[in-house]
Design an enzyme around this catalytic site. Structure first.
Site, PDB file in Angstrom:
ATOM      1  CG  PHE A   1      -1.666  -1.311   1.418  1.00 49.20           C
ATOM      2  CD1 PHE A   1      -2.212  -2.028   0.364  1.00 49.20           C
ATOM      3  CD2 PHE A   1      -1.750  -1.838   2.693  1.00 49.20           C
ATOM      4  CE1 PHE A   1      -2.828  -3.261   0.580  1.00 49.20           C
ATOM      5  CE2 PHE A   1      -2.362  -3.067   2.921  1.00 49.20           C
ATOM      6  CZ  PHE A   1      -2.906  -3.782   1.871  1.00 49.20           C
ATOM      7  CG  HIS A   2       4.257   1.794   0.879  1.00 48.30           C
ATOM      8  ND1 HIS A   2       5.376   1.142   1.373  1.00 48.30           N
ATOM      9  CD2 HIS A   2       3.430   1.935   1.942  1.00 48.30           C
ATOM     10  CE1 HIS A   2       5.218   0.906   2.666  1.00 48.30           C
ATOM     11  NE2 HIS A   2       4.042   1.378   3.036  1.00 48.30           N
ATOM     12  N   PRO A   3       1.553   3.119  -3.101  1.00 47.15           N
ATOM     13  CG  PRO A   3      -0.667   3.625  -3.666  1.00 47.15           C
ATOM     14  CD  PRO A   3       0.176   2.977  -2.603  1.00 47.15           C
TER      15      PRO A   3
END
Length: 548
Positions: free
Chosen positions: A483-485
């Site tokens: 969840f680090h876009p």
């Protein structure tokens, strides 16, 4: 002031309009209004963050699948992960993803930002970025060469509060050959240790709580929640306002100086494309007139991949405190009475960074340790993450600087339709090599005496005798986005390859900036919330300097 009753009128005018009250947007709202000279409108599609389970640190288990506060996006099938889709949670609330994340504070490595500057982004090297970090921090370790004190964002040192299993993990890391690093945001991040987190006095210290709450009483700031931006308004090549929907009605607001997009790596490129700014072939395909061709909008998306080993433990873990009803009651009372205990912490407690092979100039793998195991609901299912009914823990690895690149495209001209998000994880041999090397170290780590002594059953580890190909197959079957876009509107000097210049102005347009994680030229080493807030601080400095 906070506006939760009526939409702004069609001729409402401001100096600046900020679209998105996330990690960077809240910083902008504070910094652009603190001198009292500028009138600012902050638009946020989600609700207020003054909710119990948002402010309680461990409450992100309850916001993970809550559509009221989470966009709950879903990726396209990912070829590198056996065509599995991946969940893409993003905050839809004041504070954005800083209101629903796991609160790990990781600034990245000096080399990450030296890379940014070497790519043509003058002023984004480590020396400049470190000063911004020091400005924004109120660090539990106090002021010094690598930390600041007295800033808006409180960073807690949780070494005396973590679960005992987390200390065993740190000891195992040393037994496996890593040095103990008491400050994973210090002179070097290399080593094993306990993470620092964005909490204060038992509360989540999101960007909203740190920056927006102190600013909401200012007469020159208007915060409108439930405002879903649908397009940027232009006069020629100049951005002059924002059209948005609220409570079923259409509204518009106008900016005398600048429109600033802070919607994050999904919503900022989406809004640009909906407004006719993006790759011409995409815009024509969905029936949107090309206002300004910008080939890089939605391209170069990057993310971190995580891969877990999961164990049943022979000693109590957080499961023992959080699973039974009486345990929930006990920790709930402890939190209410003292603001301490498991509810006041993140479950990501231990971690570190290491080099997976000789010859590397800096760490390339991140470690995570959670003294808890839990069942994740299927994406789209309204179910809370819950701990397992047995003691357990999770050890994970995540390559720091993947070379895989994804992209984002709107599916139609309808703003309410979620975009197609192709994360394209694990699409390069480099990324697979690094994560396999990380797994080989993880095998060593869990075999170290301190962890081996508390393993009752191996639930999801690959056997030590597994070949690299067998490990790779399990990675493709079980790894996931952490969840680090970022990077979908990346910063750089070339308008063909980048969307914004080093001062975050959109190439080829005026009156329009992007200030959020989408501008990252490359993903930083570690969790990206701290760098996103840093980008908010630097973006505010640029806006104010250009207003003089």
């Amino acid at each position: 002031m906070n506006d939760t009753a009526s939409p702004a009128g069609s001729q409402d005018r401001y100096d600046y309009i900020i679209v998105g009250a996330g990690s960077a947007g809240c910083v902008l709202a504070n910094r652009l209004t603190e001198n009292g000279r500028h009138k600012v409108l902050l638009l946020e599609a989600g609700p207020s963050d003054r909710r119990f389970w948002v402010q309680v640190p461990i409450g992100y288990g309850k916001t993970f699948y809550n559509p009221e506060v989470n966009w709950m996006y879903q990726s396209e099938p990912i070829p590198g992960l056996n065509n599995r889709t991946n969940y893409v949670p993003r905050g839809k609330i004041l504070g954005g993803s800083s209101s629903i994340n796991a609160m790990v504070y990781s600034r990245g490595q000096a080399g990450d930002f030296e890379d940014w500057e070497a790519m043509g982004n003058k002023g984004w090297g480590w020396k400049d970025v470190l000063q911004t970090y020091r400005k924004m921090e109120d660090h539990a370790l106090g002021s010094g060469p690598f930390h600041g004190a007295g800033g808006p964002l409180h960073v807690d040192d949780i070494r005396n509060a973590v679960h005992p299993l987390s200390h065993l993990y740190v000891k195992a890391g040393q037994e496996a050959g890593l040095k103990y690093t008491p400050d994973l945001n210090g002179e070097t991040i290399e080593g094993v240790g306990l993470y620092q987190v964005t909490t204060k006095n038992g509360y989540r210290w999101s960007s909203s709580r740190a920056y927006l709450w102190p600013a909401q009483g200012r007469a020159n700031l208007r915060v409108v929640t439930g405002a879903f931006a649908t397009r940027i308004l232009f006069e020629g090549k100049r951005a002059v306002g924002i059209a948005y929907r609220r409570e079923g009605r259409e509204a518009a607001a106008y900016a005398n100086r600048e429109v600033i997009l802070s919607g994050g790596s999904i919503n900022s490129p989406q809004l640009l494309q909906l407004s006719g700014v993006g790759p011409a072939d995409l815009l024509k395909r969905v029936g949107i007139p090309v206002h300004h061709e910008s080939p890089a909008v939605g391209q170069q998306m990057q993310d971190h991949v995580c891969y877990d080993y999961i164990f049943k433990a022979s000693r109590p873990s957080l499961n023992n405190e959080l699973y039974p009803w009486w345990g929930k009651l006990k920790v709930g009372l402890q939190y209410i009475l003292t603001r301490k205990g498991p509810l006041s912490l993140s479950v990501n407690q231990g971690g570190g960074y290491f080099r997976s092979r000789p010859g590397l100039d800096r760490p390339n793998i991140q470690l995570y340790f959670s003294p808890l195991t839990y069942e994740k609901a299927l994406p789209g299912v309204k179910k809370l993450m819950g701990p397992d009914p047995f003691p357990g823990f999770i050890v994970s690895v995540s390559p720091c600087r993947p070379t895989s690149r994804g992209h984002l495209e709107i599916r139609s001209s309808d703003p309410a339709q979620a975009p197609a998000i192709q994360l394209n994880l694990m699409s390069t041999n480099h990324d697979m090599q690094e994560i396999v090397e990380g797994v080989r170290f993880m095998q060593k780590l869990v075999a170290a005496p301190s962890l081996a002594s508390v393993i009752a059953e191996r639930l999801h580890p690959t056997p030590n005798q597994a070949t690299d190909d067998e490990i790779a197959a399990d990675i493709r079957a079980r790894a996931y986005s952490v969840f680090h876009p970022c990077g979908s509107c990346r910063m750089g000097p070339d308008p063909q390859e980048a969307v914004v210049d080093p001062r975050l102005r959109v190439h080829g347009l005026t009156g329009l900036r992007i200030v959020d994680s989408s501008i990252f030229p490359t993903v930083t080493s570690g969790n990206i919330n701290a760098p996103s807030i840093m980008v908010g601080e630097r973006g505010a400095e640029f806006v104010l300097a250009d207003a003089k």
